[in-house]
Each structure stands twice: as structure tokens, then as C-alpha cells.
Write a protein that holds these residues in place. Structure first.
Motif, PDB file in Angstrom:
ATOM      1  N   ALA A 185       0.907  -1.070   0.022  1.00  0.00           N
ATOM      2  CA  ALA A 185      -0.043  -0.115   0.034  1.00  0.00           C
ATOM      3  C   ALA A 185       0.837   1.331   0.146  1.00  0.00           C
ATOM      4  CB  ALA A 185      -1.097  -0.074   1.195  1.00  0.00           C
ATOM      5  N   LEU A 186       0.257   2.354  -0.374  1.00  0.00           N
ATOM      6  CA  LEU A 186       0.843   3.775  -0.411  1.00  0.00           C
ATOM      7  C   LEU A 186      -0.080   4.496   0.641  1.00  0.00           C
ATOM      8  CD1 LEU A 186       2.427   6.153  -1.219  1.00  0.00           C
ATOM      9  CD2 LEU A 186       0.787   6.283  -3.193  1.00  0.00           C
ATOM     10  N   TYR A 187       0.729   4.873   1.779  1.00  0.00           N
ATOM     11  CA  TYR A 187      -0.021   5.937   2.704  1.00  0.00           C
ATOM     12  C   TYR A 187       0.329   6.965   2.479  1.00  0.00           C
ATOM     13  CZ  TYR A 187      -1.489   6.777   7.454  1.00  0.00           C
ATOM     14  OH  TYR A 187      -2.284   7.281   8.558  1.00  0.00           O
ATOM     15  N   MET A 188      -1.043   7.907   2.335  1.00  0.00           N
ATOM     16  CA  MET A 188      -0.997   9.130   1.602  1.00  0.00           C
ATOM     17  C   MET A 188      -0.591  10.214   2.388  1.00  0.00           C
ATOM     18  SD  MET A 188      -2.469   8.451  -1.029  1.00  0.00           S
ATOM     19  CE  MET A 188      -3.148   9.935  -1.777  1.00  0.00           C
ATOM     20  N   ASN A 189      -0.164  11.419   1.732  1.00  0.00           N
ATOM     21  CA  ASN A 189       0.005  12.585   2.257  1.00  0.00           C
ATOM     22  C   ASN A 189      -0.211  13.583   1.025  1.00  0.00           C
ATOM     23  OD1 ASN A 189       2.346  12.447   0.313  1.00  0.00           O
ATOM     24  ND2 ASN A 189       3.958  12.599   1.876  1.00  0.00           N
ATOM     25  N   ALA A 190      -0.006  14.837   1.261  1.00  0.00           N
ATOM     26  CA  ALA A 190      -0.338  15.853  -0.045  1.00  0.00           C
ATOM     27  C   ALA A 190       0.459  15.482  -1.293  1.00  0.00           C
ATOM     28  CB  ALA A 190      -0.107  17.200   0.726  1.00  0.00           C
ATOM     29  N   ASP A 191       1.591  15.226  -0.934  1.00  0.00           N
ATOM     30  CA  ASP A 191       2.508  15.171  -2.279  1.00  0.00           C
ATOM     31  C   ASP A 191       1.879  13.911  -3.017  1.00  0.00           C
ATOM     32  OD1 ASP A 191       4.022  17.276  -2.072  1.00  0.00           O
ATOM     33  OD2 ASP A 191       5.343  16.186  -0.776  1.00  0.00           O
ATOM     34  N   ALA A 192       1.668  12.758  -2.311  1.00  0.00           N
ATOM     35  CA  ALA A 192       1.123  11.608  -2.929  1.00  0.00           C
ATOM     36  C   ALA A 192      -0.313  11.696  -3.593  1.00  0.00           C
ATOM     37  CB  ALA A 192       0.993  10.286  -1.534  1.00  0.00           C
TER      38      ALA A 192
END
Length: 419
Positions: free
Chosen positions: A67-74
Motif C-alpha cells: 500500500a501507499l500511505y497518503m500525504n499531500a504530495d502523494a
């Protein structure tokens, strides 16, 4: 410092990247967006490094990150790639193996320790401080081994007494000491609240698994990537090394021996991931992300991921579990672990098993990594056309790598003091 090591010359538009794992792809993507002419050399026959989704007759198998754990750049990246995120299921239980059974992670013993010892003053935050040393006055050694080490082990595959405090809690920056553990926790909560609100939060995957992200970046860079490259490594123009630290050490050995020596000191944790497709659900893991398992607990695994519960649309009509081990493990050893947490288990319950071993799975975020990265930043101050990037540099997670790559591409010569 959450940034790529080194600098490149923005007036020289040719950039040569060595390695088409995630770090090479994401850095190549952002540099291309900034107008650079990128060439990526990959010695193997595939892109994505350890990230990849295999389609089997039983279902999808994530070879690396699930999985990819989200942030603003993602979030911005997925919009640019027109890639629809598949959010993880909400309100799943987070379990920890205690006394041989999966239980909810937060226990009365932990809460009582927080209440009794929250007023205590934590240790001085020095370069040599480990996570275990920081939390010992608050929780005691037993609770660190039972709770903190498994929680961090699910991310770093290392125990709290290995993990370097400043590397794990990098947001603390220049704070030398907190007046109490309550103040420390307030600081973390405040820091979290200051982050921008996202349209999609938490962990995400994609229709068809994490391979979709790799394929999307690969499509964007299809004319820039040279697969099965036989090109000999050389420092020409703007050069960026995006391999694991050990491979980077070998590449720089002849031309940059000081760089090579520091890169060679960074250690890696071996891992085996074993995805098991079952005909019946493991009842003790129902409606959970899976279970974290303390070290030295009689188990071969340090954790189990409940794939179907997290991303049900990628795992239709199948019960899929991924077991993570800090050694080279066999399928029989995993069967032993299943029997322990699922007493009704019989071998006939298993439909298919996919076993993947990585000898250099994850960099160990210990004091040595911190000191080597610090020294590499110092050496890189003298360079104008050389950079180094990977998950041992600016954070172990995909989202941290996305942020570091995006920042670097916009300001490839902006260089501050290592913290």
C-alpha cells in the motif's frame, strides 16, 4: 534531513539515473516534469525494484509494499498520473499477538503506564539515543518489547533497541529535550494537526494492486528507461544513483571511495514475504488489518497482513494473508504459525502459497545509517553533479520518497545543514 543526498546542476539538462526501482522512477518522473532530459539505466529486466504485483491463479500477490500511505504530495502525484486510489477498508481492528492470541493493540497496562509516568522527563535527545532508550522511563522494557517493537517492526522490520530515535521521529528537529512525556505527545499531535487535510487518507492501493503505480510511472518514462542495460557506470553530467546502499557502494568504489565506504556501512534486514491463499477465513483475524507479533515469541513471522479485509475488491472470493519474516523462511514454517493462531487449520485449507525472499529487503534505521547519511550529506556539499537517493536516504516509506523527490526536482541545488 528529508532530502535527496547531493546536488545536480540545473543548467545541465541531461540527467543520468542508475536504477529503475521506485526511487529512480519517482525522481525521474519529477525531473522530467521540470524539463530535464532523463535517462534511466536498469540492469534487470523489470522496473519497480521490490514493488510489484504478481497475478496467480489464486489471486494477487504483492511482492513488496502492499500500500501507499497518503500525504499531500502523494495525492497530487496520483492526480497527475490520473490514477484512482483504492482506499483501505475503514474501521478494521489493529491486533497484536499477546499470550499466543491476537488481541486489540491498546491494553490497560499501556494506558496505566501513560497515566502514571506521563509526567516524567524523557532522556536527552542525543545522536546515539535509541527508541527503546527514549521510552523506557515511560513504559519499561517489557512493554517496549511487547508493544513498541512490534508496532515499529511493522514498518521498519527492526526492534526498538535497534531503531535510532532521531531517524524515526525526524519531525522533532532541533528539540534537545521535552519537559515531560505529555509534552512530547502533545508535540506529535500538534504536528499531525498542522498537516493539510486530504481528500483520501490512510493507506491506498489500486485496481490490480501496487503494480498499477509502477506501470503508470513506467508509461510516463517509457522512452527514458533502458531495461537490461549493459552500460558501464560512469560519472557524466548530472548523475543520480538510485539503487540500494550496498549496490551504490559498489558503483562508487573506484571514483568516489569516501562515498563508497559510507554507503557500504549501511546495513539491511533480510525479509521473506509469504502470501497464503486459504479456502477458509482465519477467524481470529476477522475484520482486522492483521496482527503484529513480538520478537522472540516462538513465531517465525513478525506480522500477518489480512489482504482481503484491507482491499476486498482486489481479493474477491479468496482469503489472502501475507506473513512477514525477518529471515529466510519456508512454507512449512509459515504453516506452523497458522496452526498457532488458527487451531482448526488443516493443510487442505491452503489453496496456494507464494514465497518471496529478499536478502536486502529494508535498510536498518539504526545509528550507523544515521551517521553514514550525515557523512554522505557532508561529502555531497563538495559535489555539483552527483546525487544519491533511495529508501535509506530520506525516509523508508513511499510517501516520504515522493515528497523528497518532488522537492529535489524543484530545487536541485538547495542544500541546508543536515539535522
Amino acid at each position: 534531513m528529508k532530502r535527496v543526498i547531493g546536488k545536480i546542476d540545473p543548467n545541465e539538462k541531461n540527467v543520468y539515473i542508475w536504477g529503475a526501482g521506485f526511487s529512480g522512477l519517482i525522481l525521474g518522473y519529477y525531473l522530467k516534469e521540470q524539463g530535464y532530459k532523463v535517462t534511466i539505466y536498469e540492469r534487470s529486466n523489470k522496473i519497480g525494484g521490490k514493488i510489484g504485483t504478481k497475478k496467480t491463479h489464486a489471486g494477487l500477490v504483492e511482492k513488496g509494499a502492499n500500500a501507499l500511505y497518503m500525504n499531500a504530495d502523494a495525492m497530487d502525484l496520483l492526480k497527475e498520473l490520473k490514477l484512482e486510489p483504492l482506499p483501505a477498508s475503514k474501521k478494521l481492528k489493529r491486533l497484536l499477538l499477546l499470550n499466543g492470541r491476537p488481541r486489540r493493540a491498546f491494553q490497560i497496562s499501556i494506558l496505566s503506564k501513560l497515566a502514571l509516568n506521563g509526567h516524567k522527563k524523557p532522556p536527552l535527545i542525543s545522536d546515539g539515543l535509541t527508541v527503546a532508550e527514549f521510552f523506557k522511563p515511560l513504559l519499561g522494557s517489557e512493554n517496549i518489547n511487547r508493544f513498541i517493537s512490534p508496532a515499529l517492526g511493522g514498518i521498519y522490520a527492526s526492534s526498538a533497541d535497534q531503531l535510532h530515535f532521531k531517524s524515526i521521529f525526524s519531525e522533532i528537529d532541533k528539540i534537545a529535550q521535552f519537559d515531560s512525556y505529555w509534552e512530547f505527545m502533545k508535540f506529535l499531535f500538534k504536528n499531525q494537526k498542522q498537516k493539510p487535510r486530504l481528500e483520501v487518507t490512510g493507506s491506498v492501493s489500486f485496481d490490480g494492486g501496487m503494480q498499477a503505480l509502477i506501470n503508470s510511472l513506467g508509461d510516463h518514462l517509457r522512452n527514458e528507461i533502458k531495461i537490461n542495460s549493459k552500460e558501464s557506470f560512469k560519472l557524466k553530467g548530472n548523475t543520480i544513483i538510485c539503487t540500494d546502499a550496498q549496490s551504490a557502494s559498489e558503483l562508487t568504489n573506484a571514483m568516489k571511495p569516501e562515498f563508497s565506504a559510507e554507503l557500504g556501512r549501511i546495513r539491511y534486514q533480510e525479509l521473506t514475504t509469504v502470501t497464503v491463499f486459504m479456502k477458509r477465513e482465519i477467524r481470529s483475524l476477522q475484520k482486522s488489518f492483521g496482527v503484529l507479533i513480538p520478537l522472540n515469541n516462538g513465531f517465525n513471522s513478525i506480522g500477518v497482513i489480512n489482504n482481503k479485509a484491507i482491499f476486498p475488491s482486489n481479493n474477491p472470493n479468496v482469503f489472502s494473508y501475507t506473513f512477514i519474516c525477518r529471515k529466510k523462511s519456508t512454507n512449512d514454517e509459515i504453516m506452523e504459525d497458522i496452526k498457532t493462531i488458527y487451531t482448526e487449520f488443516v493443510p487442505e485449507d491452503v489453496d496456494y502459497i507464494e514465497n518471496t525472499y529478499w536478502d536486502k529487503a529494508l535498510p536498518i534505521y539504526d545509528l550507523q545509517r544515521y551517521l553514514s547519511v550525515k557523512k554522505l550529506h557532508q561529502l555531497a556539499q563538495k559535489e555539483s553533479n552527483l546525487a544519491i537517493f533511495g529508501n535509506y536516504v530520506a525516509g523508508i516509506s513511499l510517501r516520504e520518497m515522493i515528497s523528497a523527490a518532488r522537492t529535489f526536482a524543484k530545487n536541485p541545488q538547495e542544500y541546508g545543514e543536515f539535522k
